[in-house]
Every structure is written in C-alpha cells, then in structure tokens.
Design an enzyme around this catalytic site. Structure first.
Site, PDB file in Angstrom:
ATOM      1  N   TYR A 183       0.853  -1.189   0.000  1.00 44.12           N
ATOM      2  CA  TYR A 183       0.000   0.000   0.000  1.00 44.12           C
ATOM      3  C   TYR A 183       0.890   1.241   0.000  1.00 44.12           C
ATOM      4  O   TYR A 183       1.532   1.550   1.002  1.00 44.12           O
ATOM      5  CB  TYR A 183      -0.903  -0.036   1.228  1.00 44.12           C
ATOM      6  CG  TYR A 183      -1.882   1.110   1.365  1.00 44.12           C
ATOM      7  CD1 TYR A 183      -2.054   2.076   0.375  1.00 44.12           C
ATOM      8  CD2 TYR A 183      -2.653   1.228   2.514  1.00 44.12           C
ATOM      9  CE1 TYR A 183      -2.949   3.106   0.521  1.00 44.12           C
ATOM     10  CE2 TYR A 183      -3.560   2.258   2.690  1.00 44.12           C
ATOM     11  CZ  TYR A 183      -3.704   3.200   1.679  1.00 44.12           C
ATOM     12  OH  TYR A 183      -4.594   4.230   1.833  1.00 44.12           O
ATOM     13  N   LYS A 185      -1.003  -1.175  -4.323  1.00 42.10           N
ATOM     14  CA  LYS A 185      -2.102  -0.221  -4.319  1.00 42.10           C
ATOM     15  C   LYS A 185      -1.484   1.168  -4.380  1.00 42.10           C
ATOM     16  O   LYS A 185      -0.805   1.599  -3.447  1.00 42.10           O
ATOM     17  CB  LYS A 185      -2.952  -0.371  -3.049  1.00 42.10           C
ATOM     18  CG  LYS A 185      -4.038   0.692  -2.888  1.00 42.10           C
ATOM     19  CD  LYS A 185      -4.696   0.593  -1.524  1.00 42.10           C
ATOM     20  CE  LYS A 185      -5.668   1.747  -1.301  1.00 42.10           C
ATOM     21  NZ  LYS A 185      -6.251   1.736   0.056  1.00 42.10           N
TER      22      LYS A 185
END
Length: 303
Positions: free
Chosen positions: A136, A164
């Site tokens: 992330y 992400k």
C-alpha cells in the site's frame, strides 16, 4: 482462494454498536451486501476499517467474521497496519491461519522509515506468510513512498504480487508499468484518480466510496475493462464530487456517513475520529443525497 487481482475491492468499514464496541453482525451485513452487489474482493481492516482503532483481539474477530460471512465467494484481503514490524509479522501469521486470502501491507505506523527500513519491514512480513501481498503506497498519509528502489529490492519475493497506488500523481501508474512490466499488478488506490489509473493500465481499484455506491463502482470498472470509455466517464463524472472525499483527512467519517444515508451502515466511529457535525455534516449529506437522486444505475433502470 487464489486471488485474481482484478476489479473492484472496496475498503470496507468496521461497524460499531452505540457503545462503540465492534458490532460483528452489522459488519458482516455490510460485507455481505457488498459481495451481493458484485464486488470482486473485500479489503477489511484497512483505513476505512479503522484498523488502528481496534484492539488486537478485535482485529482478529473482525477478520474471522469476514471469512465466515464471505463463505468463499470473493477473496478476503486484510490490512496489516501495525506500529512495529514484530506486530505486523504476528498479525500476518494469524491472518493466514484465520483464512484470509491475501494481505494489504502498510509501512509501520507513526515512524517514518528510511528506504532500507521500509524494505526490511515488507520483507519480514512477506517471509512470515505464504499469502499474496498487496503493498500500500500512500505518501500523503504515511509520509514515505514505495519507490522503484523498494520494489526492485522486493522483486525476488514471489508472494509480493501487487501494489495499491494512492499517490495523487497519475504519472505513477505509467512509471510503475514502464519499470516493472507485469511483475506487479497495479491497483488504483485513490478514488478520485481511479479512472485515470484504469486507463493507464491499473488492473483494479481499491475503493472507499464503493461502500456507499457499490453498483456504480462495479459498472465503472466493468465499462473500463471492456473499453467503453463513454460509460466509464459518465459514471466517473457523476461520482467525482464524492470521490474527492477519499483524499480528505476525514474520509472515514464521510464514507460512513454516506453509508448511513444509503442504508448500508452506521456513521459511528471511534475516537480520535468523531462523527461529522455542523456545516461539514450538512455539506456531505447534501452531496450524498444529490448523488443518490441522480445515480446512473437508477437512471439506466428507468429507461
């Protein structure tokens, strides 16, 4: 379940009872509704799931509840968001035992790591589990960027498979794909740069506002996947006022309020967050009500 890193993965919320204990039943109802509305996977215990507002045993209870209500329908990905690497490793191991299908791993919270520390953190978590990992990257929130050097250093780890991308600069999608080809599946992670990411090669979208408007989110990504940019743009333009909320510091409160208005959950949050009040609350209510009254799915169904 093998994870196909494609489509819409909502960053689902954790629901609380009036006394702010975790409401497992309400949380499961929210997960089930999202799955029934056609999402491709669930992200539980991310930012919108208020991971860092939960006790260790509460996190594990929520994950267990997610796996239970999902019943193998879609991949369940859990956030790994801890203060230190030791806790992150322990949670990753417990998540695998609990039946999670993958992990969304964040940098350690609070401390801003040097590049070598960031690499070491991710490597230790990855080596503690066989689950596939979505890294992330959110520089505005976590004050550190998962740059090319980090991804190069982790490329030998077979279970680090996706990223992400929540940097607000859409050029990152092209830079990542140019640098690594298909080594990492790239997800759009910031709601108001989602369509740009999909157009530039992102395979899917980890979305906050999907929790309030899942059907439109699914239609948007499906339209992009088939190259129907006219439909995708129309949905995106309708959605954009709400999607901007994902980039605000009060995103959890606004998304939960939107869920409440749409009959999909409660706005209750744990401190230090507080439910919206005053002009901000009125503003969000007006935005959600306008979106609900003009939603493309309803307009299409009426034709």
């Amino acid at each position: 379940m093998a994870v196909s890193w494609r489509g819409v993965f909502p960053a689902a919320t954790t629901q609380f009872a009036p006394d702010l204990s975790v409401d497992i039943d309400a949380t499961q109802r929210g997960y089930d509704a999202l799955i029934r509305d056609g999402v491709d996977g669930l992200i539980v215990l991310g930012t919108c799931g208020e991971n860092n507002s939960l006790e260790a045993d509460e996190k594990r209870a929520v994950l267990k509840a997610a796996v239970e209500v999902n019943a193998g329908r879609v991949p369940v990905i859990t956030g790994v968001s801890e203060l230190d690497t030791r806790r992150a490793v322990a949670y990753a191991r417990d998540a695998e035992r609990a039946g999670a299908d993958g992990l969304m791993v964040l940098p350690a919270m609070v401390y801003v790591p040097k590049t070598e520390e960031l690499i070491a953190h991710f490597r230790m978590v990855a080596e503690a589990t066989s689950l596939p990992i979505l890294l992330y990257n959110n520089p505005p929130a976590y004050r550190v960027s998962i740059g090319r050097e980090v991804l190069e250093a982790l490329a030998d780890l077979p279970n680090v498979v996706a990223i992400k991308e929540s940097a607000p600069d859409s050029r990152r999608f092209t830079d990542l794909i140019n640098a690594f080809g298909d080594r990492y599946d790239v997800f759009a992670g910031l709601d108001d740069v989602a369509l740009e990411g999909l157009m530039l090669g992102a395979k899917g979208w980890v979305s906050g506002l999907t929790s309030a408007f899942p059907q439109e989110s699914v239609r948007l990504v499906a339209a992009a996947a088939r190259g129907d940019w006219t439909t995708a743009r129309a949905i995106y333009r309708w959605f954009m006022p709400l999607l901007h909320l994902d980039a605000e510091h009060d995103l959890v409160q606004t998304i939960k309020l939107a869920e409440q208005i749409m009959g999909r959950g409660s706005e209750r949050v744990r401190m230090p967050r507080m439910v919206l009040s005053g002009a901000r609350r009125a503003e969000i209510i007006a935005m959600v009500e306008k979106a609900a009254a003009t939603r493309p799915s309803l307009a299409a169904a009426a034709e």
